[in-house]
Scaffold this active site. Structure first.
Site, PDB file in Angstrom:
ATOM      1  N   ALA A 172       0.826  -1.210   0.000  1.00 12.15           N
ATOM      2  CA  ALA A 172       0.000   0.000   0.000  1.00 12.15           C
ATOM      3  C   ALA A 172       0.857   1.256   0.000  1.00 12.15           C
ATOM      4  CB  ALA A 172      -0.943  -0.003   1.204  1.00 12.15           C
ATOM      5  N   ASP A 173       1.975   1.223   0.733  1.00 10.48           N
ATOM      6  CA  ASP A 173       2.877   2.370   0.732  1.00 10.48           C
ATOM      7  C   ASP A 173       3.462   2.599  -0.654  1.00 10.48           C
ATOM      8  OD1 ASP A 173       3.297   3.516   3.512  1.00 10.48           O
ATOM      9  OD2 ASP A 173       3.524   1.395   3.925  1.00 10.48           O
ATOM     10  N   GLY A 174       3.868   1.513  -1.322  1.00  5.85           N
ATOM     11  CA  GLY A 174       4.428   1.658  -2.655  1.00  5.85           C
ATOM     12  C   GLY A 174       3.428   2.224  -3.645  1.00  5.85           C
TER      13      GLY A 174
END
Length: 400
Positions: A172-174
């Site tokens: 999700a961060d990426g």
């Protein structure tokens, strides 16, 4: 406008990276890859925790060498008057600020968007948080794991009879990092017409939700949700991972009808093609177990390289399932120039993935690997007009 020599299409941009763990720093990395001058601002005694994530060599963190590449590093305690002044002077020279403090934190330090944009009306400010700047969850701590849970990703992932499954990396961060870089470039483009910057509200729970298909539309229209299916798909079959004779693994996809027909012909079961249900992806998915059995039996009798060669010759979609050792030796990645080797003052050299794409006039080089906290503090403060005595006083006060 940057005052530090860079190369690439974004070389006229200065980006201040105030963020930590991982969406914000990665978004700044993407912009830096395209030539933007990135200045990483960290707390002088509590630097970005991502410096301690993942493996190390000889006590040197390896992940930071990639995540911190192309970034000059400055330390400043933004909760102090001295650190506040450092940031305000930086903002006067910057095009973009990326931050991920919990909502109201910058405001409480007297560094909210109104203050920063008063110093620089053209500033684009990206605020990256787990849940966004508004709503009942705005003040909750937010990490990518929570977005993977709340977006529906975990509910969709895993075996049918198993638990919801989280990815073993910052998915999700990426995704949010790419969305943030896109949002920044959108706001910069708008600035060319309006002359004014904007404030971007990036909630990590949203970009991953957008990539999971029409699950919201399906729920609203049909009142149904997609089940967990392991490596199978509800949209086509055969689609799975299959073990080869030599213990390797391959992945097969048949999103196109013609590919599905080629696969079943290759594995010696063209009789499936004549079945009425075979004419659509959804129909094939309903018979996934039968198709998997045929494909799996054929693949299990052959070594991985032979499977890939025969699928490729038949123009059927297959890929070997790689780990990092395979990626490093793959000729396609070599042809693309995906992997780069850089000199590094601590480790001698570091091998890493380079920028995500190529432009027709060339890929901007990765200029340097991630640096230690505050490696460029004196240099950058001198560029901002701080005298040596002022820098010494800031350091004595703990502001830098």
């Amino acid at each position: 406008m940057t005052t530090h020599e860079t190369a690439g299409p974004l070389a006229d941009l200065r980006v201040l990276d105030l963020s930590t763990l991982f969406a914000g720093p990665m978004a700044a990395m993407h912009l830096g890859d395209m030539g933007a001058e990135v200045i990483k601002v960290e707390h002088p005694r509590r630097p970005d925790p991502s410096r301690g994530h993942g493996p190390s060599k000889d006590g040197v963190n390896l992940w930071w060498k990639t995540l911190g590449r192309n970034k000059r590093t400055v330390t400043a305690d933004l909760s102090t008057s001295g650190g506040r002044e450092v940031l305000l002077r930086l903002v006067e020279t910057a095009d973009v600020v990326i931050e991920n403090f919990r909502p109201d934190t910058l405001e409480n330090w007297g560094l909210g968007p109104d203050v920063l944009r008063d110093r620089n009306p053209r500033l684009v400010m990206a605020r990256v948080t787990g849940f966004g700047q508004v709503g009942p969850y705005r003040r909750r701590p937010g990490f990518g794991t929570l977005a993977e849970a709340m977006s529906g990703f975990a509910a969709l992932t895993g075996e049918a009879d198993g638990p919801p499954t989280l990815p073993p990396f910052g998915l999700a961060d990426g995704i949010a990092s790419l969305a943030t870089a896109y949002a920044v470039m959108t706001a910069l483009h708008a600035r060319e017409t309006s002359g004014a910057g904007q404030v971007i509200d990036m909630a990590i729970i949203e970009p991953i939700l957008a990539l999971l298909g029409p699950q919201i539309t399906r729920w609203a229209a049909l009142g149904t949700t997609a089940p967990r299916m392991g490596n199978r798909s509800s949209n086509n079959a055969p689609r799975n991972t299959y073990r080869t004779r030599d213990g390797g693994w391959v992945a097969v996809s048949t999103s196109a009808q013609s590919i599905a027909e080629r696969v079943m012909t290759l594995v010696g079961r063209p009789d499936f093609i004549d079945q009425p249900w075979f004419t659509s992806g959804a129909g094939r998915a309903e018979h996934g177990a039968e198709l998997d059995e045929a494909v799996s039996a054929w693949i299990a009798e052959r070594d991985r390289d032979d499977v890939v060669e025969q699928f490729s010759a038949a123009h059927a979609a297959v890929a070997p399932i790689y780990d990092a050792s395979d990626i490093a030796d793959d000729p396609q990645y070599e042809a693309l120039g995906t992997i780069v080797t850089l000199p590094d003052p601590e480790l001698g050299e570091v091998v890493m993935q380079g920028p995500l794409f190529r432009l027709s006039d060339g890929v901007p080089p990765v200029r340097f690997t991630g640096r230690a906290p505050g490696a460029n503090t004196d240099e950058v403060l001198a560029e901002l007009g701080f005298t040596p005595d002022e820098v010494a006083l800031l350091r004595h006060e703990g502001a830098i």
